[in-house]
Write a protein that holds these residues in place. Structure first.
Motif, PDB file in Angstrom:
ATOM      1  N   LYS A 273       1.089  -1.427  -0.292  1.00 10.33           N
ATOM      2  CA  LYS A 273       0.151   0.218  -0.138  1.00 10.33           C
ATOM      3  C   LYS A 273       0.411   1.035   0.100  1.00 10.33           C
ATOM      4  CE  LYS A 273      -3.561  -2.278   2.581  1.00 10.33           C
ATOM      5  NZ  LYS A 273      -4.588  -2.130   3.247  1.00 10.33           N
ATOM      6  N   MET A 274       0.563   2.671  -0.373  1.00 14.11           N
ATOM      7  CA  MET A 274       0.274   3.570  -0.903  1.00 14.11           C
ATOM      8  C   MET A 274       0.333   4.477   0.841  1.00 14.11           C
ATOM      9  SD  MET A 274       2.309   6.397  -4.420  1.00 14.11           S
ATOM     10  CE  MET A 274       3.228   4.999  -4.345  1.00 14.11           C
ATOM     11  N   TYR A 275       1.125   5.109   1.455  1.00 11.67           N
ATOM     12  CA  TYR A 275       0.208   5.894   2.065  1.00 11.67           C
ATOM     13  C   TYR A 275       1.080   7.693   1.735  1.00 11.67           C
ATOM     14  CZ  TYR A 275      -0.970   1.800   4.587  1.00 11.67           C
ATOM     15  OH  TYR A 275      -1.667   0.848   4.570  1.00 11.67           O
ATOM     16  N   GLY A 276       0.509   8.610   2.143  1.00  9.61           N
ATOM     17  CA  GLY A 276       0.894   9.552   2.131  1.00  9.61           C
ATOM     18  C   GLY A 276      -0.179  10.596   0.359  1.00  9.61           C
ATOM     19  N   GLY A 277       1.356  10.987   0.448  1.00  9.26           N
ATOM     20  CA  GLY A 277       0.860  12.328  -1.309  1.00  9.26           C
ATOM     21  C   GLY A 277      -0.158  12.591  -1.031  1.00  9.26           C
ATOM     22  N   ASN A 360       9.627  18.379  14.925  1.00 12.60           N
ATOM     23  CA  ASN A 360       9.833  17.585  14.948  1.00 12.60           C
ATOM     24  C   ASN A 360       8.478  16.220  14.781  1.00 12.60           C
ATOM     25  OD1 ASN A 360      12.757  17.989  15.446  1.00 12.60           O
ATOM     26  ND2 ASN A 360      11.880  17.423  17.916  1.00 12.60           N
ATOM     27  N   ASN A 361       7.173  16.867  14.424  1.00 13.31           N
ATOM     28  CA  ASN A 361       6.029  15.824  14.407  1.00 13.31           C
ATOM     29  C   ASN A 361       5.903  15.515  12.509  1.00 13.31           C
ATOM     30  OD1 ASN A 361       5.706  15.415  16.862  1.00 13.31           O
ATOM     31  ND2 ASN A 361       3.858  16.547  17.377  1.00 13.31           N
ATOM     32  N   ASN A 365       6.313  12.281  10.460  1.00 13.99           N
ATOM     33  CA  ASN A 365       5.834  11.578   9.481  1.00 13.99           C
ATOM     34  C   ASN A 365       5.332  12.542   7.813  1.00 13.99           C
ATOM     35  OD1 ASN A 365       3.078  11.030  11.428  1.00 13.99           O
ATOM     36  ND2 ASN A 365       4.061  12.605  12.159  1.00 13.99           N
ATOM     37  N   ASN A 366       6.373  12.791   7.595  1.00 13.80           N
ATOM     38  CA  ASN A 366       7.090  12.951   5.966  1.00 13.80           C
ATOM     39  C   ASN A 366       6.294  13.743   5.726  1.00 13.80           C
ATOM     40  OD1 ASN A 366       8.724  10.616   6.220  1.00 13.80           O
ATOM     41  ND2 ASN A 366       7.291   9.107   5.448  1.00 13.80           N
TER      42      ASN A 366
END
Length: 451
Positions: A273-277, A360-361, A365-366
C-alpha cells in the motif's frame, strides 16, 4: 443559532442533556441567593452597590459570580478558585517533570490530575473565604462581638460555608461536563455574568423612584438625561448598545479566525500500500489564548485597588493619586492592561505550542511545509508565524477589553458593569455551546459504514 437549538431540542438524548444543564444552572443561581449566616447582608449590599468599590478585585469577583459576593451568599467565592487551581496545575504540568509525566499517562493520569485540582480548589476556596471574612470583620459586618467566643464561632461558620460553596460549585461544573452540554466552568461563568444584566439595565433605564434616588451614586449621564431632560446625552446609551453589538461581531469573527499553514506529505510505500502524497494544513487559531490573558491581566491590576480598601490615605496625596491611576478609568491602569495582555498572550502561546515539537512531528510523518526545509528551519518558520498570530490575537483582546473601560472613563457611565472580559466570556461560551450542540446532532444522525 436558534435553529440549532430548536433542532437539538427535537432529539430526546440532547434534550435531556440541555434540561440537565439548565437544572444545574438553576441550582447554582439558587445557591447565589442563599445568604451565609452571621453577616449583615443589608449593609454589605450597600457597600458593594454604592459605586465606591467598582475598581477592585471584590467588584470583579462579584461581577463574575452574578452578585453572589455582594450579598455574601453560599456561592460568594464563585468558580474563581476552580479556575485558578486549573491554571496553576496546567502551569505546573509544564514546570514539574513528574506532573508532566502524569498528564501523559492516559485516563489514569488525567484522573489523578483532576483529583489534585479538586484539592487545590478547596484550599484556594478556604484561603479566599478567610480573606473575605477578615474584610467583613474589618468593615463591621460580622454579627458577633470582637474578641469573644461568638466571633470565633462566626469565623468558623462563615469560612466553612464559603469553602463548602466552592466545593459544591466545582461539583456542579463537573456534572455539566459529564452529563450536560458545554464546559461546566464556562457555563457557570456565563450564568453569573448574564444574571448581572438586569441590574445594569435597571440603572440605565430608571422606571421608579429607587432608580432616580441613585443618581448621585451612579452618575449616569443617561439617567440624568431621562430625569432632567438633558437631551444631548440621550445618544450615550444607544451608542454603547451599538458598540456592544459591534464587539460581539468582532469576537464572533475572531473566535473562528485561524492561520492555516500548508503541509505536504510525501508518498511512502508500506507493504503493498502507498500512503501519503496528500496536502493538508496546520491550523493555528488567532485567539488561541482565549480570555485567559485578559483574566490574568485584570486579576493582577485589580490588586492595587483592592489594597486601597484596607489603606487610609489623605485625599489628594501621592498614595491617593496612585490608587486613582490604578482604577479602571485611570491612565496607568489602561496602559498596563494593554502591556500585560500582550505579555500574557505570548506566555500562554508558549505554554500551548512548542514549535520544535511540531516540526519534529511533521518530520516523523514525512510532512513538510512547501518551500521550508524540515527540522530547524521549519521550527523557526512556525515560531515566526506564531509570533505574528499571537500579536494579532493580543491586540484583539486588548481592544475588546479596553473599549468599555475607555468608554466608561470618557462618559462617566460607571453603572455599565458589562466589561470586555464579560463580553468575551458570554459570546465565547454561547458559540462553543452551539458548536457542541451541532456535534451532538451530527453524531446522532451519522448512519455509519454498514448502511
Amino acid at each position: 443559532m436558534f435553529k440549532t437549538i430548536r433542532n437539538a431540542w427535537s432529539i430526546p438524548d440532547v434534550r435531556k442533556k440541555i434540561l440537565f444543564t439548565l437544572l444545574i444552572l438553576a441550582i447554582y443561581r439558587i445557591g447565589c441567593v442563599i445568604p451565609v449566616p452571621l453577616i449583615d447582608v443589608d449593609n454589605l449590599s450597600s457597600i458593594f452597590g454604592d459605586g465606591s468599590n467598582n475598581n477592585n478585585l471584590l467588584a470583579y469577583l462579584d461581577t463574575i459570580s452574578g452578585g453572589a459576593m455582594g450579598n455574601a451568599t453560599l456561592f460568594a467565592m464563585g468558580i474563581t478558585p476552580y479556575i485558578n487551581s486549573s491554571i496553576i496545575i496546567q502551569l505546573l504540568c509544564v514546570a514539574i517533570p513528574a506532573l508532566e509525566r502524569l498528564s501523559k499517562e492516559g485516563e489514569d493520569g488525567r484522573k489523578k490530575i483532576a483529583t489534585i485540582t479538586r484539592y487545590l480548589t478547596v484550599g484556594l476556596g478556604l484561603i479566599q473565604g478567610t480573606a473575605f471574612f477578615f474584610y467583613l470583620k474589618g468593615s463591621g459586618l460580622v454579627l458577633a462581638d470582637k474578641g469573644t467566643f461568638a466571633m470565633w464561632f462566626a469565623a468558623f461558620v462563615i469560612v466553612l460555608s464559603f469553602t463548602a460553596g466552592t466545593a459544591l460549585i466545582m461539583w456542579l461544573g463537573e456534572q455539566i461536563n459529564s452529563k450536560g452540554i458545554g464546559n461546566g466552568i464556562s457555563m457557570i461563568l456565563f450564568a453569573g455574568i448574564v444574571a448581572g444584566l438586569p441590574k445594569m439595565l435597571y440603572y440605565m433605564f430608571p422606571i421608579n423612584d429607587d432608580a432616580i434616588s441613585n443618581l448621585n451614586v451612579y452618575g449616569s449621564y443617561w439617567t440624568q438625561a431621562s430625569v432632567f431632560g438633558k437631551t444631548q446625552y440621550y445618544v450615550l446609551v444607544p451608542l454603547f448598545i451599538l458598540l456592544f453589538l459591534a464587539m460581539i461581531w468582532v469576537i464572533t469573527f475572531m473566535q473562528d479566525a485561524e492561520r492555516r499553514i500548508p503541509v505536504q506529505y510525501a508518498k511512502r510505500v508500506v507493504g503493498r500500500k502507498m500512503y501519503g502524497g496528500q496536502s493538508s494544513n496546520l491550523p493555528i487559531k488567532v485567539a488561541m489564548g482565549g480570555v485567559m490573558p485578559v483574566i490574568f491581566a485584570s486579576s493582577i491590576l485589580s490588586i492595587p485597588s483592592t489594597i486601597d480598601l484596607f489603606v487610609d490615605q489623605a485625599a489628594g496625596g501621592f498614595a491617593d493619586k496612585l490608587f486613582k491611576a490604578f482604577s479602571p478609568s485611570g491612565w496607568l491602569y489602561l496602559v498596563l492592561s494593554f502591556l500585560l495582555i500582550l505579555a500574557f498572550a505570548y506566555f500562554y502561546t508558549t505554554i500551548q505550542y512548542n514549535p520544535i515539537e511540531m516540526a519534529n512531528n511533521l518530520k516523523q510523518n514525512n510532512g513538510t511545509i512547501p518551500g521550508i526545509r524540515p527540522g530547524s528551519p521549519t521550527a523557526d518558520f512556525i515560531k515566526k508565524i506564531l509570533s505574528r498570530i499571537t500579536l494579532i490575537g493580543a491586540l484583539f483582546l486588548a481592544f475588546i477589553y479596553l473599549v468599555p473601560s475607555v468608554y466608561t472613563a470618557v462618559t462617566k457611565m460607571t453603572m455599565l458593569s458589562m466589561g470586555g472580559t464579560s463580553i468575551i466570556i458570554v459570546v465565547g461560551v454561547a458559540l462553543e455551546t452551539v458548536k457542541q450542540l451541532e456535534s451532538q446532532m451530527m453524531m446522532r444522525h451519522y448512519k455509519g459504514f454498514l448502511d
